[in-house]
Design a protein around this motif. Structure first.
Motif, PDB file in Angstrom:
ATOM      1  N   VAL A  61       0.844  -1.195   0.000  1.00  0.00           N
ATOM      2  CA  VAL A  61       0.000   0.000   0.000  1.00  0.00           C
ATOM      3  C   VAL A  61       0.878   1.243   0.000  1.00  0.00           C
ATOM      4  CG1 VAL A  61      -1.777   1.273   1.272  1.00  0.00           C
ATOM      5  CG2 VAL A  61      -1.835  -1.222   1.208  1.00  0.00           C
ATOM      6  N   SER A  62       1.842   1.283   0.912  1.00  0.00           N
ATOM      7  CA  SER A  62       2.798   2.392   0.929  1.00  0.00           C
ATOM      8  C   SER A  62       4.172   1.813   1.227  1.00  0.00           C
ATOM      9  CB  SER A  62       2.409   3.447   1.972  1.00  0.00           C
ATOM     10  OG  SER A  62       2.438   2.904   3.267  1.00  0.00           O
ATOM     11  N   PRO A  63       5.177   2.215   0.459  1.00  0.00           N
ATOM     12  CA  PRO A  63       6.514   1.640   0.658  1.00  0.00           C
ATOM     13  C   PRO A  63       7.143   2.144   1.955  1.00  0.00           C
ATOM     14  CG  PRO A  63       6.570   3.350  -1.007  1.00  0.00           C
ATOM     15  CD  PRO A  63       5.141   3.171  -0.634  1.00  0.00           C
ATOM     16  N   ALA A  64       8.155   1.427   2.374  1.00  0.00           N
ATOM     17  CA  ALA A  64       8.871   1.821   3.585  1.00  0.00           C
ATOM     18  C   ALA A  64       9.655   3.099   3.307  1.00  0.00           C
ATOM     19  CB  ALA A  64       9.805   0.709   4.025  1.00  0.00           C
ATOM     20  N   GLU A  65       9.740   3.956   4.312  1.00  0.00           N
ATOM     21  CA  GLU A  65      10.551   5.179   4.188  1.00  0.00           C
ATOM     22  C   GLU A  65      11.882   4.913   4.866  1.00  0.00           C
ATOM     23  OE1 GLU A  65       8.542   8.689   5.557  1.00  0.00           O
ATOM     24  OE2 GLU A  65       6.681   8.132   4.547  1.00  0.00           O
ATOM     25  N   ILE A  66      12.936   5.115   4.099  1.00  0.00           N
ATOM     26  CA  ILE A  66      14.276   4.838   4.598  1.00  0.00           C
ATOM     27  C   ILE A  66      15.041   6.162   4.656  1.00  0.00           C
ATOM     28  CG2 ILE A  66      16.434   3.589   4.182  1.00  0.00           C
ATOM     29  CD1 ILE A  66      14.717   1.484   2.724  1.00  0.00           C
ATOM     30  N   GLY A  67      15.681   6.385   5.783  1.00  0.00           N
ATOM     31  CA  GLY A  67      16.434   7.623   5.975  1.00  0.00           C
ATOM     32  C   GLY A  67      17.749   7.595   5.220  1.00  0.00           C
ATOM     33  N   ALA A  68      18.493   8.714   5.295  1.00  0.00           N
ATOM     34  CA  ALA A  68      19.773   8.842   4.592  1.00  0.00           C
ATOM     35  C   ALA A  68      20.809   7.863   5.129  1.00  0.00           C
ATOM     36  CB  ALA A  68      20.287  10.278   4.724  1.00  0.00           C
ATOM     37  N   ASP A  69      20.676   7.490   6.400  1.00  0.00           N
ATOM     38  CA  ASP A  69      21.638   6.558   6.985  1.00  0.00           C
ATOM     39  C   ASP A  69      21.268   5.098   6.745  1.00  0.00           C
ATOM     40  OD1 ASP A  69      19.401   6.552   8.563  1.00  0.00           O
ATOM     41  OD2 ASP A  69      20.459   6.765  10.474  1.00  0.00           O
ATOM     42  N   GLU A  71      18.477   3.643   7.721  1.00  0.00           N
ATOM     43  CA  GLU A  71      17.598   3.142   8.768  1.00  0.00           C
ATOM     44  C   GLU A  71      16.144   3.350   8.354  1.00  0.00           C
ATOM     45  OE1 GLU A  71      16.959   4.071  13.438  1.00  0.00           O
ATOM     46  OE2 GLU A  71      19.020   4.080  12.684  1.00  0.00           O
ATOM     47  N   VAL A  72      15.293   2.384   8.697  1.00  0.00           N
ATOM     48  CA  VAL A  72      13.876   2.456   8.345  1.00  0.00           C
ATOM     49  C   VAL A  72      13.193   3.466   9.248  1.00  0.00           C
ATOM     50  CG1 VAL A  72      11.713   1.186   8.169  1.00  0.00           C
ATOM     51  CG2 VAL A  72      13.850   0.073   7.544  1.00  0.00           C
ATOM     52  N   ILE A  73      12.605   4.489   8.630  1.00  0.00           N
ATOM     53  CA  ILE A  73      11.887   5.515   9.380  1.00  0.00           C
ATOM     54  C   ILE A  73      10.437   5.074   9.587  1.00  0.00           C
ATOM     55  CG2 ILE A  73      11.068   7.905   9.340  1.00  0.00           C
ATOM     56  CD1 ILE A  73      13.545   8.568   7.651  1.00  0.00           C
ATOM     57  N   LYS A  74       9.842   4.577   8.518  1.00  0.00           N
ATOM     58  CA  LYS A  74       8.453   4.135   8.563  1.00  0.00           C
ATOM     59  C   LYS A  74       8.352   2.801   7.838  1.00  0.00           C
ATOM     60  CE  LYS A  74       3.840   5.580   7.109  1.00  0.00           C
ATOM     61  NZ  LYS A  74       3.100   6.545   6.298  1.00  0.00           N
ATOM     62  N   GLU A  75       7.749   1.815   8.519  1.00  0.00           N
ATOM     63  CA  GLU A  75       7.584   0.493   7.918  1.00  0.00           C
ATOM     64  C   GLU A  75       6.627   0.558   6.727  1.00  0.00           C
ATOM     65  OE1 GLU A  75       8.962  -2.508   8.736  1.00  0.00           O
ATOM     66  OE2 GLU A  75      10.190  -1.558  10.287  1.00  0.00           O
ATOM     67  N   ALA A  76       6.790  -0.361   5.808  1.00  0.00           N
ATOM     68  CA  ALA A  76       5.901  -0.449   4.651  1.00  0.00           C
ATOM     69  C   ALA A  76       4.556  -1.021   5.088  1.00  0.00           C
ATOM     70  CB  ALA A  76       6.523  -1.330   3.574  1.00  0.00           C
ATOM     71  N   ALA A  77       3.502  -0.535   4.473  1.00  0.00           N
ATOM     72  CA  ALA A  77       2.167  -1.088   4.701  1.00  0.00           C
ATOM     73  C   ALA A  77       1.914  -2.112   3.607  1.00  0.00           C
ATOM     74  CB  ALA A  77       1.124   0.014   4.672  1.00  0.00           C
ATOM     75  N   VAL A  78       1.873  -3.377   4.007  1.00  0.00           N
ATOM     76  CA  VAL A  78       1.772  -4.469   3.038  1.00  0.00           C
ATOM     77  C   VAL A  78       0.545  -5.313   3.356  1.00  0.00           C
ATOM     78  CG1 VAL A  78       2.919  -6.503   2.094  1.00  0.00           C
ATOM     79  CG2 VAL A  78       4.272  -4.521   2.792  1.00  0.00           C
TER      80      VAL A  78
END
Length: 140
Positions: A61-69, A71-78
């Protein structure tokens, strides 16, 4: 409506121990069916579906948001459709088998109730008195 009445009769006639045994057996049967679906049915189904593993079917539904380092900021909605389909197949099999078991038990109960009761033979004295009455009726 007929099946609801049949189920209501079943639920009202059973006692607590019978119900508990049914729940335990149903849970064990569900475990066996789930193992069958995951270990036998889905691997056989995969080649038919062009090599697609049913458990891997998912919709993001929404992909995971990954920071510059990294690290996962927001998990993906699957939405895991494959797991849902496998669970649905397991449920249908368990529900159908339990329906057949309950229907068979209800038939056995109905046959038991329909069996005519044996009428006990009348006492020997009554039989003799009837014979005498019949002979007297013929003579007159």
């Amino acid at each position: 409506m007929f099946m609801f009445n049949e189920f209501k009769e079943f639920a009202m006639k059973g006692n607590l121990v019978d119900m508990a045994v049914g729940f335990v057996m149903g849970g064990a049967f569900a475990t066996v069916v789930t193992a069958f679906i995951q270990g036998v049915f889905l691997p056989i189904l995969a080649p038919v579906m062009g090599g697609v593993d049913l458990a891997s079917i998912a919709y993001t539904v929404s992909p995971a948001e990954i920071g510059a380092d990294g690290e996962v900021i927001k998990e993906a909605a699957v939405i895991e459709l494959g797991n849902f389909i496998a669970a649905l197949i397991s449920f249908i099999i368990v529900a159908f088998v339990m329906f057949l078991i309950i229907k068979g038990m209800n038939r056995m109960i109905a046959k038991k109730e329909e069996a005519p009761e044996e009428v006990p033979a009348p006492p020997r004295q009554e039989v003799l008195l009837e014979e005498i009455r019949n002979l007297l009726a013929k003579q007159s």
